[in-house]
Design a protein around this motif. Structure first.
Motif, PDB file in Angstrom:
ATOM      1  N   ASN A  41       0.831  -1.209   0.000  1.00  0.00           N
ATOM      2  CA  ASN A  41       0.000   0.000   0.000  1.00  0.00           C
ATOM      3  C   ASN A  41       0.866   1.261   0.000  1.00  0.00           C
ATOM      4  N   GLN A  42       1.975   1.206   0.766  1.00  0.00           N
ATOM      5  CA  GLN A  42       2.884   2.355   0.800  1.00  0.00           C
ATOM      6  C   GLN A  42       3.563   2.566  -0.545  1.00  0.00           C
ATOM      7  N   LEU A  43       3.835   1.482  -1.243  1.00  0.00           N
ATOM      8  CA  LEU A  43       4.543   1.573  -2.521  1.00  0.00           C
ATOM      9  C   LEU A  43       3.603   1.811  -3.703  1.00  0.00           C
ATOM     10  N   PHE A  44       2.481   1.061  -3.729  1.00  0.00           N
ATOM     11  CA  PHE A  44       1.642   1.053  -4.928  1.00  0.00           C
ATOM     12  C   PHE A  44       0.186   1.449  -4.664  1.00  0.00           C
ATOM     13  N   GLY A  45      -0.147   1.812  -3.438  1.00  0.00           N
ATOM     14  CA  GLY A  45      -1.520   2.174  -3.107  1.00  0.00           C
ATOM     15  C   GLY A  45      -1.890   3.549  -3.634  1.00  0.00           C
ATOM     16  N   PRO A  46      -3.086   4.023  -3.279  1.00  0.00           N
ATOM     17  CA  PRO A  46      -3.554   5.325  -3.798  1.00  0.00           C
ATOM     18  C   PRO A  46      -2.641   6.482  -3.420  1.00  0.00           C
ATOM     19  N   GLU A  47      -1.929   6.381  -2.285  1.00  0.00           N
ATOM     20  CA  GLU A  47      -0.998   7.436  -1.881  1.00  0.00           C
ATOM     21  C   GLU A  47       0.441   6.936  -1.907  1.00  0.00           C
ATOM     22  N   GLY A  48       0.698   5.861  -2.665  1.00  0.00           N
ATOM     23  CA  GLY A  48       2.015   5.265  -2.711  1.00  0.00           C
ATOM     24  C   GLY A  48       2.955   5.984  -3.661  1.00  0.00           C
ATOM     25  N   LEU A  49       4.188   5.491  -3.723  1.00  0.00           N
ATOM     26  CA  LEU A  49       5.183   6.077  -4.618  1.00  0.00           C
ATOM     27  C   LEU A  49       4.755   5.953  -6.074  1.00  0.00           C
ATOM     28  N   ILE A  50       4.212   4.772  -6.415  1.00  0.00           N
ATOM     29  CA  ILE A  50       3.673   4.545  -7.764  1.00  0.00           C
ATOM     30  C   ILE A  50       2.253   3.999  -7.580  1.00  0.00           C
ATOM     31  N   SER A  51       1.254   4.795  -7.855  1.00  0.00           N
ATOM     32  CA  SER A  51      -0.126   4.391  -7.592  1.00  0.00           C
ATOM     33  C   SER A  51      -0.611   3.428  -8.677  1.00  0.00           C
ATOM     34  N   LEU A  52      -0.840   2.167  -8.257  1.00  0.00           N
ATOM     35  CA  LEU A  52      -1.298   1.141  -9.192  1.00  0.00           C
ATOM     36  C   LEU A  52      -2.715   0.679  -8.901  1.00  0.00           C
ATOM     37  N   TYR A  53      -3.228   0.984  -7.709  1.00  0.00           N
ATOM     38  CA  TYR A  53      -4.609   0.614  -7.406  1.00  0.00           C
ATOM     39  C   TYR A  53      -5.230   1.687  -6.530  1.00  0.00           C
ATOM     40  N   GLU A  54      -6.572   1.757  -6.580  1.00  0.00           N
ATOM     41  CA  GLU A  54      -7.294   2.896  -6.006  1.00  0.00           C
ATOM     42  C   GLU A  54      -7.608   2.741  -4.525  1.00  0.00           C
ATOM     43  N   GLU A  55      -7.691   1.527  -4.020  1.00  0.00           N
ATOM     44  CA  GLU A  55      -8.008   1.299  -2.611  1.00  0.00           C
ATOM     45  C   GLU A  55      -6.923   0.451  -1.977  1.00  0.00           C
ATOM     46  N   ASN A  56      -6.562   0.795  -0.724  1.00  0.00           N
ATOM     47  CA  ASN A  56      -5.555   0.019  -0.012  1.00  0.00           C
ATOM     48  C   ASN A  56      -6.036  -1.407   0.183  1.00  0.00           C
ATOM     49  N   LYS A  57      -5.106  -2.344   0.057  1.00  0.00           N
ATOM     50  CA  LYS A  57      -5.437  -3.755   0.253  1.00  0.00           C
ATOM     51  C   LYS A  57      -5.418  -4.068   1.743  1.00  0.00           C
ATOM     52  N   VAL A  58      -6.520  -4.611   2.235  1.00  0.00           N
ATOM     53  CA  VAL A  58      -6.658  -4.947   3.653  1.00  0.00           C
ATOM     54  C   VAL A  58      -7.304  -6.315   3.768  1.00  0.00           C
ATOM     55  N   LEU A  59      -6.805  -7.131   4.680  1.00  0.00           N
ATOM     56  CA  LEU A  59      -7.418  -8.430   4.933  1.00  0.00           C
ATOM     57  C   LEU A  59      -8.624  -8.236   5.859  1.00  0.00           C
ATOM     58  N   ILE A  60      -9.812  -8.517   5.340  1.00  0.00           N
ATOM     59  CA  ILE A  60     -11.030  -8.326   6.127  1.00  0.00           C
ATOM     60  C   ILE A  60     -11.112  -9.367   7.246  1.00  0.00           C
ATOM     61  N   ASP A  61     -10.819 -10.611   6.904  1.00  0.00           N
ATOM     62  CA  ASP A  61     -10.854 -11.699   7.885  1.00  0.00           C
ATOM     63  C   ASP A  61      -9.536 -12.476   7.789  1.00  0.00           C
ATOM     64  N   PRO A  62      -8.494 -12.011   8.489  1.00  0.00           N
ATOM     65  CA  PRO A  62      -7.171 -12.644   8.360  1.00  0.00           C
ATOM     66  C   PRO A  62      -7.180 -14.132   8.699  1.00  0.00           C
ATOM     67  N   ILE A  63      -7.913 -14.517   9.745  1.00  0.00           N
ATOM     68  CA  ILE A  63      -7.900 -15.916  10.170  1.00  0.00           C
ATOM     69  C   ILE A  63      -8.441 -16.820   9.068  1.00  0.00           C
ATOM     70  N   ALA A  64      -9.573 -16.435   8.473  1.00  0.00           N
ATOM     71  CA  ALA A  64     -10.153 -17.239   7.389  1.00  0.00           C
ATOM     72  C   ALA A  64      -9.223 -17.259   6.180  1.00  0.00           C
ATOM     73  N   HIS A  65      -8.610 -16.124   5.889  1.00  0.00           N
ATOM     74  CA  HIS A  65      -7.711 -16.023   4.734  1.00  0.00           C
ATOM     75  C   HIS A  65      -6.522 -16.970   4.869  1.00  0.00           C
ATOM     76  N   TYR A  66      -5.827 -16.874   6.003  1.00  0.00           N
ATOM     77  CA  TYR A  66      -4.628 -17.698   6.177  1.00  0.00           C
ATOM     78  C   TYR A  66      -4.973 -19.187   6.342  1.00  0.00           C
ATOM     79  N   ASN A  67      -6.034 -19.474   7.081  1.00  0.00           N
ATOM     80  CA  ASN A  67      -6.403 -20.878   7.276  1.00  0.00           C
ATOM     81  C   ASN A  67      -6.726 -21.566   5.954  1.00  0.00           C
ATOM     82  N   ALA A  68      -7.439 -20.860   5.078  1.00  0.00           N
ATOM     83  CA  ALA A  68      -7.834 -21.466   3.800  1.00  0.00           C
ATOM     84  C   ALA A  68      -6.617 -21.869   2.972  1.00  0.00           C
ATOM     85  N   ILE A  69      -5.535 -21.104   3.089  1.00  0.00           N
ATOM     86  CA  ILE A  69      -4.346 -21.384   2.284  1.00  0.00           C
ATOM     87  C   ILE A  69      -3.368 -22.296   3.015  1.00  0.00           C
TER      88      ILE A  69
END
Length: 800
Positions: free
Chosen positions: A404-432
Motif C-alpha cells: 500500500n505504501q509503494l503502490f496504493g492510492p498514496e504510494g510512490l507509484i499508484s497502481l490501485y485505487e483502494e488500499n489492500k486490507v485483509l477483512i478476515d485474516p484468520i479465514a484467509h490464512y487458514n484457507a491457504i
C-alpha cells in the motif's frame, strides 16, 4: 546549568559504553575480514571487548531502571514506582531500544561462543556477527548529524528530547523535585505484566539471533568456496535455531491464550506471522543440510534457505519497528523514526548475501543426476519446498501495508485505487495454510520409512500396515465423537495421526529405540500433535454462553450470557452464578461459581475469575479465566460490565441524559413517549448603573404523555457575576427531571437537559464462554517438539 538530582554520570557512561561497543564491533568486522593470524587475534579481541562493553551498558540500563532514575526518557516511559520487581525484565524490553539490546545480547553471547568453537571458520563467521552487531548498535547510538539522527539512545534525558528543548520547565535547576511529573514514571503497559512476558521475548530473540549462525556459516562457505567443512557445525546450529525459535513462538501463543480475550492462541497477527516465517524457512534449511550431509547435491538450495531465514528476520524487524504496519498489529513497536536505518540494514545484508550467492552460483556443486521419487532425499526436498512456499505466502499477505505504501492510492507509484486490507485474516490464512500443513504432516509420517538413494515400495508399505490401520480407526473415532466431517479437516486430522503414529511405530518397532533417531521422532511427533491439537480445538470449539433473550446488537445472544449478581443460570452442561466482584490493583475480578446438576441438586464443581484490566494507555482489557481438563478447556471472559464501584453505581440517581434545544413554540418527542414544548421564556434582569445585577431565565415547558396528560414545569437558570446556578424541575409521577443548562448563542436557543429517574437496578455482567476440546494435544506437542529438538542437537554434537 547544573541540574539538581540528575545522574549525569549514568548518561555519560551509558553513551560512552554504546560508542565503544559500536567501535569495537566495526573494528572486529574489519579485522576478521583481513586475512592473517594477527588480524584474527585483533578481531577476536575486538569482538570480545564489544561483547563486554555491550553487557556493561545492558547492566547499566537495568541499574537505572531498577533505581527509578526518571530523568531518563526510557526509564520514565517504561517503569513506575509501583512496578513489581518481577516485571523489570518485561519493562526492559518493552521499548525498541531495550529489545534491540536484548537481540544484541544474544548475538554477543553466540558470537562469543563461536570465537572458541568456529575453528578455521572463525574469521568469516564471527566477522559477519560483528558486522550485524555494528548495524544493531547503531540503532541505539543516538548521534545527531544536523537534523538527521543515527539511532535512539536509551540514555537520553527527558529534557534532552527534541520536543522538550527550550520549554520553560527545563530552565529550573530543580525540575526533578519541582514538577510532580518526574516523581513517578508512566509505567509498564499492563498487558505486558504477565510472567510469559518475562520469558517469551528473550526466548524468541534468542531464536532470532540463532538464525545468524547458519547464515554466517553459509556466507563463510561462499567466501571460501568451501561447501563441506562447515556442514556439521551449521547442522547443529540450524536445529538449535529451529528448536529455540519454535519454543519462543509457542510461548507467545501461550501468552495470547492466557492473557488476551480473542479466544485462541494464534490470530495470524502480522507480528506473529513475521516470527513464524523465519522458523518455517529455517526448518526447511535444516532438513536440506541433512540431505547435503548424507547424500549431497543440494548446496544451492541449502545456502539459499539458510540465507533467506536470517533475511526474513531482518524483514520482520523492518515491518515491526518502522511503523509501516500502523494499526494492523497490536504487537508492533512505536515508530522512533528509524525506518531509514532499518531499510539500509535490510538492504545491505540482502544485496550482499544474495549477490554473493549469485556470484558463486556457477561454481556451486550441483547434482549429477536427479533424485528418484522413491528416495528419502527427494521427499525431504519437497517438504523444504512446501515450507518455503508456505512462508512466502504468509509474507506476501502480511506485506499488504508495504504494498500500500509503494503502490496504493498514496504510494510512490499508484497502481490501485483502494488500499489492500485483509477483512478476515484468520479465514484467509487458514484457507491457504491448511493444505500446506496437510502435505507437511504426510511427509513427516512417510519420511521415516524412506531410505536415502532408493526405497523398496513393497517394504515401504509393508512396514506401515499397522500405522495405516491405527490411523484410520483413530481418525474415524475422533471424527464421530467430534462430529467433524469437513473433508479438508478430516484429511488433516488423518495426516496428523499418521505422522504421530508412524513416527512412534518406526522408532519402537523398526529403529528399536535407537537414540540416534530419537530426536527426529520426538520432534516430528510433537509437530503432528501441534497440528492435530490446533485443528481439533479450533474447528470444534463450542460457544456455550447462549442467552435465551435478546441482549443488544453489539452483544449477540448466541455468544453472550447475561448474569445478574446472585442469580444462577444455565451455561452449557453447567450452571453458573456470579457472586460478586473484587478489586485487586489494576484488576476487577468477577467471581464465577460453576455447578453441575446431580440427583436433582446443584453441586459446586469449580470457580473461575475472569477479570478486566483497567488500562488507561491501551483501553480496558478483558483477561480470560480458564478451567483446564484433560480433554478440554473451558475458557471464559467478561464482554460487558459496569466497572464503577458499587458505591458509585448506587449514588447515581438519574440516567439517559438528553439535550434539547427549543425555540418558543417548538416541541420535541422525548424518549419515544413524551411531547416536550417550550411555551415561554421568562427573563428577569434588574438593571443597575453597572449593568444587570443578576439574570434569571425560566423555561416554561409543557410535558404531554401518550395518555394526553400534561404537566407544566419551569427549570431556572440564574447568573450573578461569574457564578451560575440551576434550579431543576422534576415531574415525580413520570420520573423525569429537566435542567436549564445554558443558552446556545449560535442558535439563540435555550438548552434543556432531560433525565430519567434511575430505578434500583440489579447489577449484571455479560460473559462469553467457549469450550476448546483436546487443546492439551497442542501444549503436549509443543513440549515434545522442544524436547525432540534438544535430543537432536545433543546427538549431533556427540557425533561431531
Amino acid at each position: 546549568m547544573h541540574y539538581v538530582g540528575e545522574h549525569l554520570w549514568a548518561a555519560e557512561l551509558g553513551r560512552g559504553l554504546t560508542a565503544f561497543s559500536f567501535i569495537f564491533s566495526v573494528l572486529a568486522a574489519i579485522a576478521y575480514y583481513l586475512k592473517g593470524d594477527e588480524w584474527k587475534k585483533l578481531g577476536r579481541l575486538a569482538f570480545r571487548l564489544h561483547a563486554t562493553t555491550l553487557f556493561g551498558l545492558i547492566g547499566l540500563l537495568f541499574f537505572i531502571m531498577a533505581n527509578h532514575y526518571f530523568e531518563f526518557d526510557y526509564v520514565w516511559k517504561h517503569t513506575s514506582l509501583d512496578l513489581p520487581p518481577r516485571y523489570l525484565f518485561s519493562a526492559f524490553w518493552e521499548g525498541q531500544e531495550g529489545s534491540f539490546l536484548l537481540w544484541m545480547f544474544w548475538n554477543a553471547v553466540l558470537g562469543f561462543i563461536l570465537t572458541f568453537t568456529a575453528g578455521k571458520f572463525e574469521g568469516p563467521v564471527v566477522g559477519v556477527f560483528a558486522a550485524v552487531q555494528a548495524f544493531l548498535v547503531s540503532m541505539i547510538l543516538g548521534v545527531y548529524i544536523g537534523e538527521m539522527h543515527i539511532g535512539y539512545s536509551p540514555f537520553i534525558l527527558v529534557r534532552e528530547m527534541s520536543e522538550n528543548i527550550g520549554l520553560p520547565w527545563t530552565q529550573f535547576q530543580d525540575y526533578l523535585t519541582r514538577f510532580p511529573n518526574f516523581a513517578d514514571g508512566s509505567g509498564l503497559n499492563p498487558l505486558l505484566q504477565n510472567y510469559w512476558m518475562t520469558i517469551h521475548p528473550p526466548t524468541l530473540f534468542l531464536g532470532f539471533a540463532s538464525t545468524l549462525v547458519p547464515f554466517s556459516y553459509a556466507i563463510a562457505g561462499l567466501l571460501r568456496n568451501d561447501y563441506k567443512s562447515w556442514i556439521n557445525s551449521a547442522l547443529v546450529w540450524s536445529f538449535f535455531s529451529v528448536g529455540i525459535l519454535g519454543v519462543g513462538i509457542l510461548m507467545g501463543g501461550a501468552w495470547a491464550y492466557e492473557a488476551l480475550s480473542f479466544g485462541g492462541f494464534w490470530a495470524w497477527d502480522p507480528v506473529e506471522n513475521t516470527s513464524l516465517v523465519p522458523w518455517l524457512v529455517m526448518a526447511g534449511g535444516a532438513h536440506l543440510l541433512l540431505i547435503q550431509k548424507n547424500k549431497g547435491g543440494v548446496v544451492p538450495s541449502t545456502l539459499f534457505l539458510l540465507i533467506l531465514s536470517f533475511l526474513l528476520v531482518l524483514y520482520s524487524t523492518f515491518l515491526t519497528r518502522s511503523g509501516i504496519l500502523g494499526d494492523s498489529s497490536v504487537h508492533a513497536f512505536v515508530d522512533l523514526g528509524l525506518s531509514g536505518q532499518l531499510l539500509i540494514y535490510l538492504l545491505f545484508f540482502t544485496i550482499g548475501s544474495l549477490g554473493l550467492l549469485l556470484w558463486r552460483y556457477k561454481s556451486l556443486p550441483k547434482k549429477e543426476k536427479e533424485d528418484g521419487m522413491d528416495s528419502r532425499e527427494f521427499w525431504m526436498f519437497i517438504g523444504a519446498l512446501v515450507l518455503l512456499i508456505s512462508g512466502l505466502q504468509i509474507t506476501l499477505s502480511t506485506s499488504y501495508p508495504v504494498f500500500n505504501q509503494l503502490f496504493g492510492p498514496e504510494g510512490l507509484i499508484s497502481l490501485y485505487e483502494e488500499n489492500k486490507v485483509l477483512i478476515d485474516p484468520i479465514a484467509h490464512y487458514n484457507a491457504i495454510q491448511v493444505p500446506f500443513a496437510l502435505i507437511i504432516v504426510l511427509l513427516i509420517g512417510a519420511g521415516q520409512f524412506l531410505s536415502y538413494h532408493k526405497t523398496s515400495k513393497s517394504q515401504f508399505f509393508k512396514r506401515q500396515i499397522l500405522t495405516f490401520i491405527a490411523t484410520t480407526l483413530l481418525s474415524i473415532l475422533s471424527c464421530w465423537v467430534l462430529d467433524m466431517w469437513n473433508p479438508m479437516y478430516v484429511g488433516l486430522l488423518w495426516a496428523s495421526y499418521y505422522a504421530a503414529i508412524g513416527n512412534l511405530e518406526f522408532w519402537f518397532r523398526w529403529a528399536r529405540g535407537n537414540w540416534n533417531v530419537a530426536g527426529s521422532t520426538v520432534a516430528h511427533l510433537g509437530f503432528a500433535l501441534i497440528i492435530a491439537g490446533s485443528l481439533v480445538s479450533n474447528a470444534n470449539k463450542d460457544i456455550i454462553s447462549q442467552n435465551k433473550t435478546f441482549i443488544h446488537e453489539e452483544f449477540p445472544a448466541n455468544e453472550n450470557l447475561l448474569i445478574h449478581q446472585g442469580d444462577t443460570v444455565e451455561l452449557g452442561e453447567y450452571w453458573v452464578c456470579w457472586t460478586g466482584q473484587t478489586e485487586e490493583g489494576i484488576y476487577l475480578n468477577y467471581e464465577l461459581e460453576f455447578f453441575e446438576e446431580k440427583d436433582g441438586e446443584l453441586a459446586k464443581v469449580f470457580d473461575l475469575s475472569p477479570r478486566i484490566q483497567l488500562n488507561e494507555r491501551m483501553g480496558n482489557v478483558a483477561e480470560p479465566s480458564t478451567r483446564h481438563f484433560i480433554n478440554r478447556d473451558i475458557y471464559t471472559h467478561v464482554t460487558y460490565a459496569d466497572m464503577r464501584s458499587m458505591e458509585e453505581q448506587s449514588s447515581e440517581e438519574w440516567k439517559n441524559q438528553f439535550d434539547i434545544e427549543l425555540a418558543k413554540g417548538e416541541s420535541h418527542f422525548l424518549y419515544g413517549k413524551y411531547q416536550v414544548k417550550l411555551d415561554t421564556l421568562v427573563v428577569e434582569a434588574p438593571n443597575t448603573t453597572d449593568g444587570p445585577e443578576y439574570i434569571v431565565l425560566g423555561a416554561g415547558l409543557s410535558v404531554t404523555t401518550m395518555q394526553d396528560s400534561t404537566y407544566k414545569i419551569m427549570p431556572i437558570y440564574a447568573v450573578q457575576g461569574d457564578e451560575a446556578q440551576h434550579v431543576d424541575a422534576e415531574i415525580k409521577e413520570l420520573g423525569l427531571k429537566f435542567s436549564f443548562d445554558r443558552i446556545n448563542y449560535e442558535t439563540n436557543k435555550p438548552v434543556i437537559i432531560a433525565s430519567e429517574h434511575k430505578e434500583a437496578e440489579e447489577p449484571f455482567i455479560l460473559i462469553k464462554a467457549e469450550v476448546f476440546p483436546w487443546i492439551n494435544l497442542l501444549w503436549l506437542g509443543s513440549i515434545l517438539m522442544a524436547l525432540g529438538t534438544v535430543i537432536a542437537v545433543v546427538t549431533r554434537i556427540r557425533r561431531s
